[in-house]
Design an enzyme around this catalytic site. Structure first.
Site, PDB file in Angstrom:
ATOM      1  N   ASP A   9      78.147 123.408  63.003  1.00 28.76           N
ATOM      2  CA  ASP A   9      79.556 123.096  62.788  1.00 28.76           C
ATOM      3  C   ASP A   9      79.715 122.833  61.277  1.00 28.76           C
ATOM      4  OD1 ASP A   9      82.226 122.011  63.180  1.00 28.76           O
ATOM      5  OD2 ASP A   9      81.301 120.028  62.932  1.00 28.76           O
ATOM      6  N   ASP A  11      82.978 120.971  59.345  1.00 29.69           N
ATOM      7  CA  ASP A  11      83.618 119.714  58.940  1.00 29.69           C
ATOM      8  C   ASP A  11      83.015 118.528  59.680  1.00 29.69           C
ATOM      9  OD1 ASP A  11      85.618 120.808  57.136  1.00 29.69           O
ATOM     10  OD2 ASP A  11      86.411 121.764  58.929  1.00 29.69           O
ATOM     11  N   GLU A  54      97.337 124.250  64.540  1.00 30.93           N
ATOM     12  CA  GLU A  54      97.506 123.597  65.841  1.00 30.93           C
ATOM     13  C   GLU A  54      97.800 122.112  65.644  1.00 30.93           C
ATOM     14  OE1 GLU A  54      95.116 125.630  64.897  1.00 30.93           O
ATOM     15  OE2 GLU A  54      94.940 127.225  66.395  1.00 30.93           O
ATOM     16  N   HIS A  78     100.238 126.180  56.292  1.00 31.07           N
ATOM     17  CA  HIS A  78      98.788 126.106  56.432  1.00 31.07           C
ATOM     18  C   HIS A  78      98.067 126.976  55.396  1.00 31.07           C
ATOM     19  CE1 HIS A  78      94.815 126.699  58.459  1.00 31.07           C
ATOM     20  NE2 HIS A  78      94.932 125.396  58.464  1.00 31.07           N
ATOM     21  N   THR A 120      87.570 125.586  61.278  1.00 31.03           N
ATOM     22  CA  THR A 120      88.240 125.782  59.988  1.00 31.03           C
ATOM     23  C   THR A 120      88.110 127.242  59.562  1.00 31.03           C
ATOM     24  OG1 THR A 120      88.701 124.646  57.897  1.00 31.03           O
ATOM     25  CG2 THR A 120      86.429 125.283  58.289  1.00 31.03           C
ATOM     26  N   SER A 121      88.871 127.628  58.531  1.00 29.34           N
ATOM     27  CA  SER A 121      88.918 129.059  58.199  1.00 29.34           C
ATOM     28  C   SER A 121      87.847 129.483  57.187  1.00 29.34           C
ATOM     29  CB  SER A 121      90.317 129.427  57.715  1.00 29.34           C
ATOM     30  OG  SER A 121      90.802 128.428  56.876  1.00 29.34           O
ATOM     31  N   PRO A 123      87.754 130.974  54.205  1.00 28.82           N
ATOM     32  CA  PRO A 123      87.775 130.585  52.782  1.00 28.82           C
ATOM     33  C   PRO A 123      87.271 129.156  52.561  1.00 28.82           C
ATOM     34  CG  PRO A 123      89.881 131.566  53.424  1.00 28.82           C
ATOM     35  CD  PRO A 123      89.085 131.411  54.673  1.00 28.82           C
ATOM     36  N   ASN A 124      87.567 128.268  53.539  1.00 30.31           N
ATOM     37  CA  ASN A 124      87.114 126.882  53.406  1.00 30.31           C
ATOM     38  C   ASN A 124      85.592 126.777  53.545  1.00 30.31           C
ATOM     39  OD1 ASN A 124      89.817 126.351  53.313  1.00 30.31           O
ATOM     40  ND2 ASN A 124      89.935 125.350  55.294  1.00 30.31           N
TER      41      ASN A 124
END
Ligand code: XBP
Ligand code: MG
Length: 229
Positions: A9, A11, A54, A78, A120-121, A123-124
């Site tokens: 995972d 974050d 979301e 977002h 999360t996406s 780019p992050n």
């Protein structure tokens, strides 16, 4: 049983990034003239809904039902939040948690597969990994399953099933490392044995079903991980 892969995972697990996400949400709201401000206490509650879009939708429903933002307006908000988050991470706002880099390098050097499974996406994820492990960091990972690549986010199993599909591995020969109850439920529902490294926002959550619950990955190595499965 052999251990073929570790699925991480992002974050809370790799880094305590949720405070950076919270700041990026709040700065975006401010820049867009919205009065919304997410305190730590409120953010802790909002984290039960995974995924930034979301989470914003859920916030509107629960706390500002009069606000009428279209699906596209939320998506645009977002996008701006993601750009701001990437900028913050790029300026050195996040560090990997103790033991994370050592475990990634040990597993990679041992020829084990590595994957990311996150809500999360992309780019992050790239900003965090390249900002902390260097420009070639993404090459360490054999699969990156992230954000909107699947229709339903954690605690649904979809993102882990996507990572497993990309790896083409038996889930029982993998270990997921997660920090949250939502992440644990997602990984277990995909059949992946899961270890929990508790993070700032996930203390006190229900981690029943986890292989093990630790305060951090400091000192964690492959030998110890193999003993769990
Ligand atoms: C945690 C999340 C994410 C972030 C915000 O993801 O729930 O939604 O809080 O990221 P994970 P986005 O623990 O699975 O890495 O705004 O990009 O969705
Ligand atoms: Mg997490």
């Amino acid at each position: 049983m052999c251990l073929d892969a570790i699925l991480f995972d992002v974050d809370g697990t790799l880094s305590e990034t949720e405070e950076v996400h919270r700041r990026a949400f709040n700065e975006t709201f401010r820049a867009q003239g919205l009065s919304w401000r997410w305190s730590r206490h409120l953010y802790g509650k909002l984290l039960k809904v995974t995924g930034g879009k979301e989470r914003i939708k859920h916030y509107i429903t629960e706390y500002d039902p009069g606000a009428s933002l279209s699906h596209e307006e939320i998506a645009e908000l977002h996008r701006r939040k993601t750009a701001y988050y990437v900028e913050l991470i790029g300026s050195g706002e996040a560090r990997l948690r103790p033991g994370v880099a050592d475990l990634i390098y040990e597993a990679h050097d041992a020829g084990m597969k590595l994957a990311i499974a996150t809500t999360t996406s992309v780019p992050n994820v790239e900003a965090l990994l390249t900002g902390t492990l260097g420009a070639d960091a993404m090459k360490l990972f054999d699969a990156v399953a992230a954000g909107d690549m699947v229709p339903v986010k954690k605690p649904a199993p979809d993102i882990y099933l996507k990572a497993l599909d990309d790896l083409n591995l038996d889930p029982k020969r993998c270990i997921a490392i997660e920090d949250s109850e939502n992440g644990l439920r997602s990984a277990l529902a995909a059949g992946v044995p899961t270890m929990i490294t508790v993070s700032a926002y996930t203390k006190g959550q229900d981690f029943s079903g986890a292989l093990s619950v630790v305060d951090s990955l400091a000192g964690m190595n492959l030998e110890a991980l193999r003993e769990y499965i």
